[in-house]
Design a protein around this motif. Sequence first.
Motif, PDB file in Angstrom:
ATOM      1  N   GLY A  21      30.327   8.121  -0.909  1.00 40.07           N
ATOM      2  CA  GLY A  21      31.114   7.726   0.267  1.00 40.07           C
ATOM      3  C   GLY A  21      30.938   6.256   0.599  1.00 40.07           C
ATOM      4  N   LEU A  22      29.697   5.770   0.529  1.00 39.23           N
ATOM      5  CA  LEU A  22      29.464   4.333   0.780  1.00 39.23           C
ATOM      6  C   LEU A  22      30.164   3.490  -0.288  1.00 39.23           C
ATOM      7  CD1 LEU A  22      25.659   4.483   1.734  1.00 39.23           C
ATOM      8  CD2 LEU A  22      27.544   3.882   3.277  1.00 39.23           C
ATOM      9  N   PHE A 145      22.250   3.419   7.582  1.00 41.86           N
ATOM     10  CA  PHE A 145      23.269   4.405   7.189  1.00 41.86           C
ATOM     11  C   PHE A 145      22.838   5.864   7.343  1.00 41.86           C
ATOM     12  CE2 PHE A 145      23.995   0.587   4.494  1.00 41.86           C
ATOM     13  CZ  PHE A 145      25.118   0.141   5.162  1.00 41.86           C
ATOM     14  N   HIS A 146      21.709   6.120   7.984  1.00 40.81           N
ATOM     15  CA  HIS A 146      21.215   7.499   8.110  1.00 40.81           C
ATOM     16  C   HIS A 146      22.138   8.386   8.922  1.00 40.81           C
ATOM     17  CE1 HIS A 146      17.798   4.700   7.847  1.00 40.81           C
ATOM     18  NE2 HIS A 146      17.315   5.592   7.016  1.00 40.81           N
ATOM     19  N   ASN A 147      22.812   7.803   9.897  1.00 35.73           N
ATOM     20  CA  ASN A 147      23.548   8.622  10.863  1.00 35.73           C
ATOM     21  C   ASN A 147      25.043   8.721  10.538  1.00 35.73           C
ATOM     22  OD1 ASN A 147      21.575   6.836  13.268  1.00 35.73           O
ATOM     23  ND2 ASN A 147      21.021   8.725  12.249  1.00 35.73           N
ATOM     24  N   LEU A 148      25.452   8.142   9.401  1.00 40.51           N
ATOM     25  CA  LEU A 148      26.871   8.170   9.005  1.00 40.51           C
ATOM     26  C   LEU A 148      27.149   9.435   8.209  1.00 40.51           C
ATOM     27  CD1 LEU A 148      28.038   4.739   7.504  1.00 40.51           C
ATOM     28  CD2 LEU A 148      28.929   5.937   9.513  1.00 40.51           C
ATOM     29  N   SER A 149      28.163  10.175   8.597  1.00 37.82           N
ATOM     30  CA  SER A 149      28.497  11.410   7.899  1.00 37.82           C
ATOM     31  C   SER A 149      29.161  11.118   6.553  1.00 37.82           C
ATOM     32  CB  SER A 149      29.457  12.223   8.794  1.00 37.82           C
ATOM     33  OG  SER A 149      30.291  13.030   8.014  1.00 37.82           O
ATOM     34  N   ALA A 150      28.598  11.696   5.486  1.00 33.10           N
ATOM     35  CA  ALA A 150      29.187  11.506   4.158  1.00 33.10           C
ATOM     36  C   ALA A 150      30.587  12.106   4.121  1.00 33.10           C
ATOM     37  CB  ALA A 150      28.299  12.159   3.107  1.00 33.10           C
ATOM     38  N   GLY A 220      28.764  11.532  15.107  1.00 34.38           N
ATOM     39  CA  GLY A 220      28.028  10.305  14.813  1.00 34.38           C
ATOM     40  C   GLY A 220      27.380   9.817  16.097  1.00 34.38           C
ATOM     41  N   ILE A 221      26.897   8.569  16.098  1.00 36.06           N
ATOM     42  CA  ILE A 221      26.288   8.032  17.326  1.00 36.06           C
ATOM     43  C   ILE A 221      26.982   6.739  17.741  1.00 36.06           C
ATOM     44  CG2 ILE A 221      23.991   9.019  16.970  1.00 36.06           C
ATOM     45  CD1 ILE A 221      23.169   6.076  16.081  1.00 36.06           C
ATOM     46  N   ARG A 222      26.978   6.483  19.047  1.00 33.80           N
ATOM     47  CA  ARG A 222      27.397   5.190  19.588  1.00 33.80           C
ATOM     48  C   ARG A 222      26.327   4.736  20.578  1.00 33.80           C
ATOM     49  NH1 ARG A 222      30.991   2.688  16.372  1.00 33.80           N
ATOM     50  NH2 ARG A 222      33.098   3.518  16.481  1.00 33.80           N
ATOM     51  N   ILE A 223      25.893   3.500  20.448  1.00 33.59           N
ATOM     52  CA  ILE A 223      24.951   2.909  21.396  1.00 33.59           C
ATOM     53  C   ILE A 223      25.783   2.064  22.361  1.00 33.59           C
ATOM     54  CG2 ILE A 223      22.926   1.409  21.675  1.00 33.59           C
ATOM     55  CD1 ILE A 223      22.364   3.942  19.986  1.00 33.59           C
TER      56      ILE A 223
END
Length: 236
Positions: A21-22, A145-150, A220-223
């Motif tokens: 994916g990346l 990239f840990h929190n990015l969904s493949a 995913g996450i948003r700060i």
Amino acid sequence: MKASMTRAIAILGGTGPAGTGLALRWARAGETIIIGSRDTARAEQTAEAIRKRVGANAQVSGMENSAACAAADLLVLTVPFAGQAELLKQLKPVIRAGSILIDATVPLAASVGGRASRTLGIWQGSAAQQTAELVPKGVSVAAAFHNLSAEKLNGDDRDIDCDVIVCSDDQNATQLAMELAAKISGVRAIDGGKLENARLVEQITALLIGLNIRHKGHGGIRITGLPDGAYRMGNK
Ligand SMILES: NC(=O)c1ccc[n+]([C@@H]2O[C@H](COP(=O)([O-])OP(=O)(O)OC[C@H]3O[C@@H](n4cnc5c(N)ncnc54)[C@H](OP(=O)(O)O)[C@@H]3O)[C@@H](O)[C@H]2O)c1
């Protein structure tokens, strides 16, 4: 290695969903990608599949992991935690001096037969810190990239609603990882400070997996609330 220089990105374990994916996103952004695998044929097949999706201009090749390390000084590690240490020990002699390695490994309990919504305790503090102990001297490690969904990465080129927190003890490595994160449409990169903070970011993935199972989604996450300058994003 200097931020923003022309480079090939070697993705070790690039045949799995996270690495593929990346690679897909970066190939679409014009980056030169080497898919790394334990098996040359598998790497070449994955590279071909990505080229087919991206189009004629895609710069994507496939190599066995050692050859990929020898051919690039920007490395991205996307293997299950259970294989991380052994692979790095095997690759140590061929990782080039001065390389930057971006580690996306999440120490999920699932990698040793436990639950995907739990993480393992790691002596060094995090999977990324373990990596930093195992690479040759002079190689910088960033965690990202840990929190990015493949699943999202492998979809079409639609924006991904997720921030990428980058942790490293080397500002150059942080800047490079942030630059790559910002090439993924919708993603904002945030400097997360020292590599030891990777412990916290890795844990978030287990939370996300639990939430995704519970709510049947790909969260995913948003700060929020940081000054504009804290966020790095692409042109889209
Ligand atoms: N999937 C996601 O949504 C996601 C998101 C963020 C982070 N991550 C993290 O990124 C990493 C990769 O995730 P993934 O879902 O792509 O994993 P995966 O499919 O299980 O593994 C990725 C690749 O790693 C290689 N590999 C597997 N076992 C190995 C071993 N023992 N030693 C060396 N190489 C091995 C395999 O490639 P070859 O057989 O071709 O060598 C495989 O295709 C994991 O640490 C995961 O926690 C995943």
